[in-house]
Design a protein around this motif. Structure first.
Motif, short mmCIF file in Angstrom:
data_model
loop_
_atom_site.label_atom_id
_atom_site.label_comp_id
_atom_site.label_asym_id
_atom_site.label_seq_id
_atom_site.Cartn_x
_atom_site.Cartn_y
_atom_site.Cartn_z
N GLY A 24 0.78 -1.24 0.00
CA GLY A 24 0.00 0.00 0.00
C GLY A 24 0.81 1.29 0.00
O GLY A 24 0.23 2.37 0.11
N PHE A 25 2.12 1.21 -0.11
CA PHE A 25 2.92 2.44 -0.17
C PHE A 25 2.80 3.09 -1.55
O PHE A 25 2.69 2.39 -2.56
N GLU A 26 2.87 4.42 -1.56
CA GLU A 26 2.96 5.13 -2.83
C GLU A 26 4.45 5.27 -3.15
O GLU A 26 5.22 5.74 -2.30
N VAL A 27 4.84 4.85 -4.34
CA VAL A 27 6.27 4.80 -4.65
C VAL A 27 6.63 5.81 -5.74
O VAL A 27 5.92 5.94 -6.74
N VAL A 28 7.74 6.50 -5.51
CA VAL A 28 8.32 7.32 -6.57
C VAL A 28 9.74 6.82 -6.80
O VAL A 28 10.51 6.63 -5.86
N ILE A 29 10.03 6.55 -8.07
CA ILE A 29 11.33 5.98 -8.44
C ILE A 29 12.18 7.05 -9.12
O ILE A 29 11.69 7.79 -9.97
N ILE A 30 13.45 7.11 -8.73
CA ILE A 30 14.42 7.86 -9.53
C ILE A 30 15.42 6.85 -10.08
O ILE A 30 15.95 6.03 -9.32
N ASP A 31 15.65 6.90 -11.38
CA ASP A 31 16.65 6.01 -11.99
C ASP A 31 17.14 6.69 -13.27
O ASP A 31 16.35 7.33 -13.98
N ASN A 32 18.43 6.56 -13.55
CA ASN A 32 18.95 7.16 -14.80
C ASN A 32 19.10 6.12 -15.90
O ASN A 32 19.69 6.41 -16.94
N LEU A 33 18.62 4.91 -15.65
CA LEU A 33 18.65 3.81 -16.63
C LEU A 33 20.08 3.43 -17.05
O LEU A 33 20.28 2.85 -18.11
N SER A 34 21.06 3.76 -16.19
CA SER A 34 22.45 3.42 -16.55
C SER A 34 22.67 1.92 -16.49
O SER A 34 23.56 1.40 -17.16
N ASN A 35 21.89 1.22 -15.67
CA ASN A 35 22.03 -0.24 -15.62
C ASN A 35 20.66 -0.91 -15.56
O ASN A 35 20.48 -1.92 -14.87
N SER A 36 19.70 -0.32 -16.27
CA SER A 36 18.35 -0.91 -16.26
C SER A 36 17.59 -0.40 -17.48
O SER A 36 18.10 0.45 -18.22
N SER A 37 16.38 -0.92 -17.64
CA SER A 37 15.61 -0.58 -18.83
C SER A 37 14.24 -0.03 -18.42
O SER A 37 13.67 -0.46 -17.40
N ILE A 38 13.71 0.86 -19.22
CA ILE A 38 12.40 1.46 -18.93
C ILE A 38 11.29 0.38 -18.96
O ILE A 38 10.26 0.53 -18.31
N ALA A 39 11.56 -0.71 -19.67
CA ALA A 39 10.57 -1.80 -19.76
C ALA A 39 10.27 -2.40 -18.38
O ALA A 39 9.19 -2.99 -18.18
N VAL A 40 11.20 -2.22 -17.44
CA VAL A 40 10.99 -2.76 -16.09
C VAL A 40 9.75 -2.12 -15.45
O VAL A 40 9.02 -2.76 -14.69
#
Ligand code: NAD
Ligand code: UD1
Length: 343
Positions: A24-40
């Motif tokens: 039930g938490f509201e989540v805000v993510i910060i990521d620069n996609l340097s080691n991940s993909s937006i598809a996640v």
């Protein structure tokens, strides 16, 4: 309650976002996609039915970090995963690691220091123990000199948080020392996506099993262990993710006994490299092509967690067996390769 998850599109971060949203938490993510993909992000939505807020920027930009906290003044907790994690690369590019893993940590703590109350969870590692003198490893085991700049960023990162907490009573923090996270979400919508040739055992095994790599090299079978190969504590990433929710709730509900605490996160069970290979063979029904080669420099012989503190104080216990973890890693590998062949 709004929770910031830095590096929330990465391997452990994405699994933790799922568990936070499930609670039930509201989540805000910060990521620069340097080691991940937006598809996640779609993977997370596919599992939880909820789309977390996502901001794509580099946390090394201090002004952007300040601006973020000004715009999201209702953030009550931060789980800080964002970091660079390739041990070999850290030896080649130490300043990149010190900037990304420590500079960013300082920027975030500076913002939290200004708040009336904030909870902070830090991704640390069992690497801080080096080769521990006693097994299983308790949180009281001494921290050993780091073998790499990466390892050093975890030690110094913990010290930065500890020193800040000493003089900042409104800040509550927990450092979580992970043992070896493996596996993927059972939905196979998210998992580990190593770039290039994997350095870690389990992705190398699954990529060999699927035919992407010809053969696994087992780094030494002449160690003083039962079968001669090194021993680690492999923990399912979903169990690990759930521990973050527990740690966060502990801080939010003021159940912490001091404003800086440390917990080991492992299963408590050590498995040798050959045991992991045999587990993979059992769950996949495949024979793995492997060869014993020389030892890898810097490897510790044995590391597995004493889980008493996490079990009793945090109220968390890992549930998955090694076979279940390997099965999920294998399911994920097959899914990833299938979607690659299609596209
Ligand atoms: P990961 O690389 O999959 O995730 C990290 C995420 O942070 C990535 O999505 C990356 O794009 C993002 N990121 C990195 N630098 C950034 C920056 N400057 N600004 C914005 N985003 C940034 O790694 P992981 O395996 O999920 O590990 C998460 C954390 O846990 C790291 O701090 C890592 O050191 C720590 N840790 C990991 C392991 C492990 O075996 N995976 C073990 C112990 C500790
Ligand atoms: C890794 C990280 C370390 C981190 C720890 C816990 C590296 C180099 N180190 O170390 O910083 O703290 O996880 O998350 O990434 N092995 C093989 N063949 C391979 C790969 C590995 O035999 O191709 C063996 C290793 O020798 C080791 C075991 O498998 O005994 C596990 O290796 P790995 O997955 O790299 O984890 P750690 O060595 O624990």
């Amino acid at each position: 309650m709004k929770i910031l998850v830095t590096g929330g599109l990465g391997y452990i971060g994405s699994h933790t976002v799922v568990e936070l949203q499930n609670e039930g938490f509201e989540v805000v993510i910060i990521d620069n996609l340097s080691n991940s993909s937006i598809a996640v992000l779609d993977g997370i939505v596919g599992i939880t039915g909820k789309r977390p807020i996502f901001e794509e920027f580099d946390l090394r930009d201090k002004t952007k970090v300040q601006d973020f906290f000004a715009r999201h003044s209702d953030v009550g907790g931060v789980i800080h995963f964002a970091a660079s994690k390739a041990v070999g690369e850290s030896v080649e590019k130490p300043l990149l690691y010190y900037e990304n893993n420590l500079g960013v940590l300082v920027y975030i703590l500076q913002e939290l220091e200004k708040k009336k109350g904030a909870s902070f969870i830090f991704s640390s590692s069992c690497t801080v123990y080096g080769q521990a003198d006693e097994l299983p490893i308790t949180e009281n085991a001494p921290v050993k000199p780091a073998e790499s700049p990466y390892g050093n960023t975890k030690q110094v990162g913990e010290e930065i948080i500890r020193d800040t907490c000493k003089v900042t009573p409104n800040l509550k923090a927990i450092a979580l020392r992970y043992f070896n996270p493996i596996g993927a979400h059972p939905s196979v919508k998210i998992g580990e996506l190593p770039l290039g040739v994997p350095q870690n055992l389990v992705p190398f095994i699954t990529q060999t099993g699927i035919g992407l790599r010809e053969r696994l090299s087992v780094f030494g079978d002449d160690y003083p262990t039962e079968d001669g190969t090194c021993i680690r504590d492999y923990i399912h990433v979903v169990d690990l993710a759930k521990a973050h929710v527990k740690a966060l709730q502990r801080l939010l509900q003021n159940e912490n006994s001091s404003n800086y605490e440390v917990f080991n996160l492992g299963t408590g069970k050590g498995s040798s490299v050959l045991e992991v290979i045999h587990s993979f063979e059992r769950v996949s029904g495949k024979k793995l092509n492997y060869k014993i080669v020389d030892r890898r420099e810097g490897d510790v012989i044995q590391a597995y967690a004493d889980t008493k503190k996490a079990n009793e104080v945090l109220g968390w216990k890992s549930k998955s067996t090694l076979d279940e973890s390997l099965k999920s890693a294998w399911d994920w590998e097959q899914k990833v390769r299938m979607s690659h062949t299609k596209s």
